[in-house]
Design a protein around this motif. Structure first.
Motif, PDB file in Angstrom:
ATOM      1  N   ALA A 107       0.843  -1.209   0.000  1.00 25.24           N
ATOM      2  CA  ALA A 107       0.000   0.000   0.000  1.00 25.24           C
ATOM      3  C   ALA A 107       0.872   1.250   0.000  1.00 25.24           C
ATOM      4  O   ALA A 107       0.567   2.237  -0.685  1.00 25.24           O
ATOM      5  CB  ALA A 107      -0.941  -0.012   1.202  1.00 25.24           C
ATOM      6  N   ALA A 108       1.972   1.216   0.735  1.00 30.86           N
ATOM      7  CA  ALA A 108       2.900   2.354   0.746  1.00 30.86           C
ATOM      8  C   ALA A 108       3.547   2.528  -0.626  1.00 30.86           C
ATOM      9  O   ALA A 108       3.718   3.655  -1.108  1.00 30.86           O
ATOM     10  CB  ALA A 108       3.965   2.161   1.825  1.00 30.86           C
ATOM     11  N   GLU A 109       3.887   1.416  -1.275  1.00 30.24           N
ATOM     12  CA  GLU A 109       4.457   1.507  -2.620  1.00 30.24           C
ATOM     13  C   GLU A 109       3.421   2.033  -3.614  1.00 30.24           C
ATOM     14  O   GLU A 109       3.777   2.760  -4.547  1.00 30.24           O
ATOM     15  CB  GLU A 109       4.993   0.148  -3.067  1.00 30.24           C
ATOM     16  CG  GLU A 109       6.264  -0.232  -2.341  1.00 30.24           C
ATOM     17  CD  GLU A 109       6.819  -1.571  -2.757  1.00 30.24           C
ATOM     18  OE1 GLU A 109       8.064  -1.703  -2.744  1.00 30.24           O
ATOM     19  OE2 GLU A 109       6.050  -2.488  -3.082  1.00 30.24           O
ATOM     20  N   ARG A 110       2.179   1.710  -3.400  1.00 31.05           N
ATOM     21  CA  ARG A 110       1.129   2.227  -4.294  1.00 31.05           C
ATOM     22  C   ARG A 110       1.013   3.741  -4.149  1.00 31.05           C
ATOM     23  O   ARG A 110       0.805   4.453  -5.135  1.00 31.05           O
ATOM     24  CB  ARG A 110      -0.204   1.548  -4.002  1.00 31.05           C
ATOM     25  CG  ARG A 110      -1.330   2.137  -4.825  1.00 31.05           C
ATOM     26  CD  ARG A 110      -2.040   1.149  -5.610  1.00 31.05           C
ATOM     27  NE  ARG A 110      -2.919   1.808  -6.567  1.00 31.05           N
ATOM     28  CZ  ARG A 110      -3.902   1.203  -7.145  1.00 31.05           C
ATOM     29  NH1 ARG A 110      -4.146  -0.057  -6.878  1.00 31.05           N
ATOM     30  NH2 ARG A 110      -4.645   1.835  -8.016  1.00 31.05           N
ATOM     31  N   VAL A 111       1.139   4.250  -2.927  1.00 27.06           N
ATOM     32  CA  VAL A 111       1.152   5.706  -2.725  1.00 27.06           C
ATOM     33  C   VAL A 111       2.347   6.299  -3.460  1.00 27.06           C
ATOM     34  O   VAL A 111       2.227   7.330  -4.134  1.00 27.06           O
ATOM     35  CB  VAL A 111       1.177   6.068  -1.223  1.00 27.06           C
ATOM     36  CG1 VAL A 111       1.432   7.554  -1.017  1.00 27.06           C
ATOM     37  CG2 VAL A 111      -0.133   5.644  -0.556  1.00 27.06           C
ATOM     38  N   GLN A 112       3.500   5.639  -3.358  1.00 25.70           N
ATOM     39  CA  GLN A 112       4.685   6.121  -4.080  1.00 25.70           C
ATOM     40  C   GLN A 112       4.437   6.101  -5.582  1.00 25.70           C
ATOM     41  O   GLN A 112       4.863   7.021  -6.294  1.00 25.70           O
ATOM     42  CB  GLN A 112       5.918   5.295  -3.719  1.00 25.70           C
ATOM     43  CG  GLN A 112       7.196   5.861  -4.336  1.00 25.70           C
ATOM     44  CD  GLN A 112       8.431   5.063  -4.003  1.00 25.70           C
ATOM     45  OE1 GLN A 112       8.364   3.996  -3.380  1.00 25.70           O
ATOM     46  NE2 GLN A 112       9.574   5.564  -4.430  1.00 25.70           N
ATOM     47  N   ALA A 113       3.738   5.090  -6.085  1.00 28.03           N
ATOM     48  CA  ALA A 113       3.403   5.055  -7.513  1.00 28.03           C
ATOM     49  C   ALA A 113       2.559   6.275  -7.885  1.00 28.03           C
ATOM     50  O   ALA A 113       2.730   6.845  -8.968  1.00 28.03           O
ATOM     51  CB  ALA A 113       2.664   3.767  -7.863  1.00 28.03           C
ATOM     52  N   GLY A 114       1.661   6.670  -6.995  1.00 35.53           N
ATOM     53  CA  GLY A 114       0.860   7.875  -7.243  1.00 35.53           C
ATOM     54  C   GLY A 114       1.726   9.123  -7.327  1.00 35.53           C
ATOM     55  O   GLY A 114       1.508   9.989  -8.176  1.00 35.53           O
ATOM     56  N   ILE A 115       2.708   9.211  -6.456  1.00 35.05           N
ATOM     57  CA  ILE A 115       3.643  10.348  -6.479  1.00 35.05           C
ATOM     58  C   ILE A 115       4.399  10.362  -7.798  1.00 35.05           C
ATOM     59  O   ILE A 115       4.552  11.413  -8.445  1.00 35.05           O
ATOM     60  CB  ILE A 115       4.611  10.263  -5.276  1.00 35.05           C
ATOM     61  CG1 ILE A 115       3.848  10.483  -3.967  1.00 35.05           C
ATOM     62  CG2 ILE A 115       5.766  11.263  -5.427  1.00 35.05           C
ATOM     63  CD1 ILE A 115       4.636  10.092  -2.722  1.00 35.05           C
ATOM     64  N   ILE A 116       4.871   9.199  -8.229  1.00 31.80           N
ATOM     65  CA  ILE A 116       5.617   9.080  -9.489  1.00 31.80           C
ATOM     66  C   ILE A 116       4.715   9.438 -10.668  1.00 31.80           C
ATOM     67  O   ILE A 116       5.113  10.205 -11.557  1.00 31.80           O
ATOM     68  CB  ILE A 116       6.214   7.670  -9.631  1.00 31.80           C
ATOM     69  CG1 ILE A 116       7.294   7.451  -8.573  1.00 31.80           C
ATOM     70  CG2 ILE A 116       6.756   7.434 -11.040  1.00 31.80           C
ATOM     71  CD1 ILE A 116       7.742   6.008  -8.422  1.00 31.80           C
ATOM     72  N   ALA A 117       3.491   8.901 -10.686  1.00 35.22           N
ATOM     73  CA  ALA A 117       2.563   9.179 -11.787  1.00 35.22           C
ATOM     74  C   ALA A 117       2.244  10.667 -11.871  1.00 35.22           C
ATOM     75  O   ALA A 117       2.197  11.236 -12.965  1.00 35.22           O
ATOM     76  CB  ALA A 117       1.281   8.371 -11.610  1.00 35.22           C
ATOM     77  N   GLU A 118       2.029  11.298 -10.736  1.00 38.33           N
ATOM     78  CA  GLU A 118       1.741  12.742 -10.710  1.00 38.33           C
ATOM     79  C   GLU A 118       2.929  13.531 -11.262  1.00 38.33           C
ATOM     80  O   GLU A 118       2.763  14.451 -12.057  1.00 38.33           O
ATOM     81  CB  GLU A 118       1.443  13.152  -9.268  1.00 38.33           C
ATOM     82  CG  GLU A 118       1.120  14.615  -9.086  1.00 38.33           C
ATOM     83  CD  GLU A 118       0.884  14.921  -7.617  1.00 38.33           C
ATOM     84  OE1 GLU A 118       1.741  15.607  -7.005  1.00 38.33           O
ATOM     85  OE2 GLU A 118      -0.147  14.466  -7.088  1.00 38.33           O
ATOM     86  N   TRP A 119       4.137  13.146 -10.855  1.00 35.34           N
ATOM     87  CA  TRP A 119       5.332  13.832 -11.333  1.00 35.34           C
ATOM     88  C   TRP A 119       5.482  13.649 -12.841  1.00 35.34           C
ATOM     89  O   TRP A 119       5.766  14.600 -13.568  1.00 35.34           O
ATOM     90  CB  TRP A 119       6.567  13.315 -10.595  1.00 35.34           C
ATOM     91  CG  TRP A 119       7.794  14.123 -10.883  1.00 35.34           C
ATOM     92  CD1 TRP A 119       8.255  15.192 -10.182  1.00 35.34           C
ATOM     93  CD2 TRP A 119       8.697  13.942 -11.974  1.00 35.34           C
ATOM     94  NE1 TRP A 119       9.396  15.686 -10.767  1.00 35.34           N
ATOM     95  CE2 TRP A 119       9.687  14.939 -11.873  1.00 35.34           C
ATOM     96  CE3 TRP A 119       8.766  13.042 -13.020  1.00 35.34           C
ATOM     97  CZ2 TRP A 119      10.732  15.045 -12.779  1.00 35.34           C
ATOM     98  CZ3 TRP A 119       9.806  13.153 -13.937  1.00 35.34           C
ATOM     99  CH2 TRP A 119      10.782  14.145 -13.809  1.00 35.34           C
ATOM    100  N   LEU A 120       5.278  12.420 -13.329  1.00 32.34           N
ATOM    101  CA  LEU A 120       5.403  12.155 -14.767  1.00 32.34           C
ATOM    102  C   LEU A 120       4.369  12.943 -15.566  1.00 32.34           C
ATOM    103  O   LEU A 120       4.684  13.473 -16.636  1.00 32.34           O
ATOM    104  CB  LEU A 120       5.253  10.657 -15.054  1.00 32.34           C
ATOM    105  CG  LEU A 120       6.403   9.762 -14.600  1.00 32.34           C
ATOM    106  CD1 LEU A 120       6.031   8.287 -14.763  1.00 32.34           C
ATOM    107  CD2 LEU A 120       7.688  10.091 -15.348  1.00 32.34           C
TER     108      LEU A 120
END
Length: 163
Positions: A107-120
């Motif tokens: 779940a924490a990695e999924r939040v990080q994926a959201g951060i990455i997706a937003e940045w991209l």
């Protein structure tokens, strides 16, 4: 599907491909590589057609590192620490707890994926070649060109077909 969902779906599909999980875990263990960022870089290069330059890689790492330090790493460290038996706690109980910790880590990695997706999504067009950005991210971690190709080939419309 929003950017976070698309990235998460692509990362989990790539991670499930033969050889990718062991390669990612080796890079994580041997070089301290942030697997979420690594797979995000490969996703940007192959599925978005927008590779990151070395400077962009550093900016993305800086953006996602606070969450990784606050949530992902501590959850992983506790899960790993509990591989060993604990006095007074049965193996079944300990393993059940470790399973719950793994879910928290994901779940924490999924939040990080959201951060990455937003940045991209905010960055726009990318570099022409994915290799300089990937090499700068991997630094001195022992990885072959073939392994880099394997990571990149886990993403894209034909996911894993020879390019």
């Amino acid at each position: 599907m929003n950017g976070e969902d698309a990235l998460w779906a692509a990362i989990t599909a790539a991670y499930a491909r033969p050889g990718i999980a062991p390669l990612c875990l080796r890079l994580q263990d041997q070089g301290g590589i942030d697997v979420m960022v690594l797979l995000g870089l490969c996703y940007a290069a192959r599925e978005l057609g927008a590779p990151l330059s070395p400077a962009e890689v550093q900016a993305l790492r800086s953006r996602s590192e606070p969450w990784r330090a606050a949530a992902v790493r501590p959850a992983r460290a506790l899960r790993i620490a509990l591989r060993a038996p604990v006095a007074g706690v049965g193996d079944d109980q300990r393993e059940g707890f470790r399973d719950r910790l793994k879910a928290v880590e994901l779940a924490a990695e999924r939040v990080q994926a959201g951060i990455i997706a937003e940045w991209l999504a905010a960055r726009g067009a990318g570099a022409a070649d994915p290799l300089p950005g990937l090499r700068s991210f991997l630094g001195g971690t022992p990885v072959t060109e073939g392994e880099i190709g394997q990571l990149l080939d886990a993403f894209g419309p034909d996911q894993g077909a020879s390019r």
